[in-house]
Design an enzyme around this catalytic site. Sequence first.
Site, PDB file in Angstrom:
ATOM      1  CB  THR A  68      -3.865   8.823   6.235  1.00  0.00           C
ATOM      2  OG1 THR A  68      -3.643   8.179   7.499  1.00  0.00           O
ATOM      3  CG2 THR A  68      -2.542   9.245   5.626  1.00  0.00           C
ATOM      4  CB  ALA A 100      15.380  -8.392   3.796  1.00  0.00           C
ATOM      5  N   GLY A 123       2.632  -3.913   2.986  1.00  0.00           N
ATOM      6  CA  GLY A 123       1.296  -3.939   2.378  1.00  0.00           C
ATOM      7  C   GLY A 123       0.331  -3.304   3.346  1.00  0.00           C
ATOM      8  CB  CYS A 156      -1.460   2.551   6.181  1.00  0.00           C
ATOM      9  SG  CYS A 156      -2.926   2.731   7.217  1.00  0.00           S
ATOM     10  CE  LYS A 173       0.303  -4.591  11.512  1.00  0.00           C
ATOM     11  NZ  LYS A 173       0.959  -3.484  12.169  1.00  0.00           N
TER      12      LYS A 173
END
Length: 482
Positions: free
Chosen positions: A154, A294, A299, A302, A372
């Site tokens: 990216t 929510a 985080g 990326c 995650k």
Amino acid sequence: MRAEKTGVTIPYPNTQPVPAIAAVTPPSGAARPRVTFLGTGYLGATYAICYAELGYEVLGYDVDADKIARLNGGEVPIHEPGLDELLRRNLAAGRLRFSTDIAETADFGDVHFICVGTPQRADGMGADLSYVEASVTSLAQHLTRKALIVGKSTVPVGTAEWVEQLVGKHTPADLGVEVAWSPEFLQEGFAVDDVLRPNRIVVGVKSEWANGMLYAAHKGVFDLAATEDREVPLVVTDFATAELVKVAANAFLATKISFINAMAEVCEAAGGDVTQLARSIGYDPRIGNRFLQAGLGFGGACLPKDIRAFQARAQELGAGEALRFLHEVDLINQRRRTRVVQLAADLLGRRSGPAGPDLSGTRIAVLGATFKPNTDDVRDAPALAVAALLGKAGADVHVFDPQGMENARRTVPELTYEACMNDAVRGADLVCVLTEWAEFRNADPVALGELVNGRKVVDGRNCLDSTLWTQAGWTYRGMGRP
Ligand SMILES: NC(=O)c1ccc[n+]([C@@H]2O[C@H](COP(=O)([O-])OP(=O)(O)OC[C@H]3O[C@@H](n4cnc5c(N)ncnc54)[C@H](O)[C@@H]3O)[C@@H](O)[C@H]2O)c1
């Protein structure tokens, strides 16, 4: 597969009609292009392994000799579900190998994918392109025949043009080495399926030959889709658009998360429940409920750095005003982290001074360290950042994460790391659930209640059943909930 029929346009400067995808012969003479992946981190290792699974002959290259040795030994250096088995199968099949030798890599490949990191620069918000520069330069210097260099990392818009100039500087013109850009959308935790079954492929090309080579290098994906009665849309475009697609997608996703977290802030002030608000607005198909949870915010390696680099690049281009809102998106996201610290202080009865709350003398269990679930990646992980903030505020923090322990310990060594969830919560005055791993979501609040010193829980991901926890005697605080 309807790649040719996706209504794509190639806006060449002279706006020529779309050329058909030409059949091209790989310069190596092989029937299918031989592919290399430079940089075998989360992106490159996954790609190398999955493309071997699709039947390509693949070579993964990295400057990290330890990583390469582990991959050649059948060990995936990251946690990504499903990848270990594919690695071992394709090493055994002889289609896949890994190397630290750039001359061998240059000699092997027809299509070279650049998958190195593009982290945030130490001195600002822009992207650090030094790894792209180093990998492209060393590859170009070793090429002895025509090849296609494809950027997957990216990058700020304009990088592909710059890479093309670098290649021109380091390869003889008569080799005809070309450049293309194909941004990557895989999500850690789902990376194998995202690579084998992408929801789209975007390529930025300047010539029919590059378009044909890239098509051939992705044909395995289209063929797999055809056998599963799916279609993979192919968008063929120019360099700038291809580069922008990726950062625009990430900017949109970050904005969606921060939007609902902004609503959480308002709910907190007004006494509303953001989980019901999100569900209710998400039923509108124009809004949709994905990425509308929510919590502690985004985080990883990326979204945070990509929205910052996008702003920095837009500023350089004179379009800074257009992306000013991304600054707000970033701030909303960061505020969620301090919100968890505030909730912790409230639950523990500690008042905040000008330097934040004093949590000394308290013991806090932090469940989750990765950004995650289903990954071991702790880069810019909200969970680990909050754990560090709680530690800085004086708490004795005990962390457990199912896969991220090694990386977390290396990143924030001053915290205490426990071998299992029960060890982390034992004797805790407060439990903070900060990554929504299934193990935490499904934890039994009655059993955990027996282990703790105080039944107080902050649900930083709104992933627990608040009724169940409250019934088990816990004082429960979620994000944006009364
Ligand atoms: N991780 C993701 O989920 C994801 C998804 C989409 C796009 N991306 C983008 O992909 C790129 C790579 O991300 P990542 O998460 O895989 O990073 P990473 O840090 O896990 O991997 C980068 C790899 O590049 C290697 N490297 C560094 N210099 C090199 C050189 N000169 N030659 C060869 N290898 C070199 C490093 O040793 C490392 O193994 C970034 O631009 C990122 O934004 C990542």
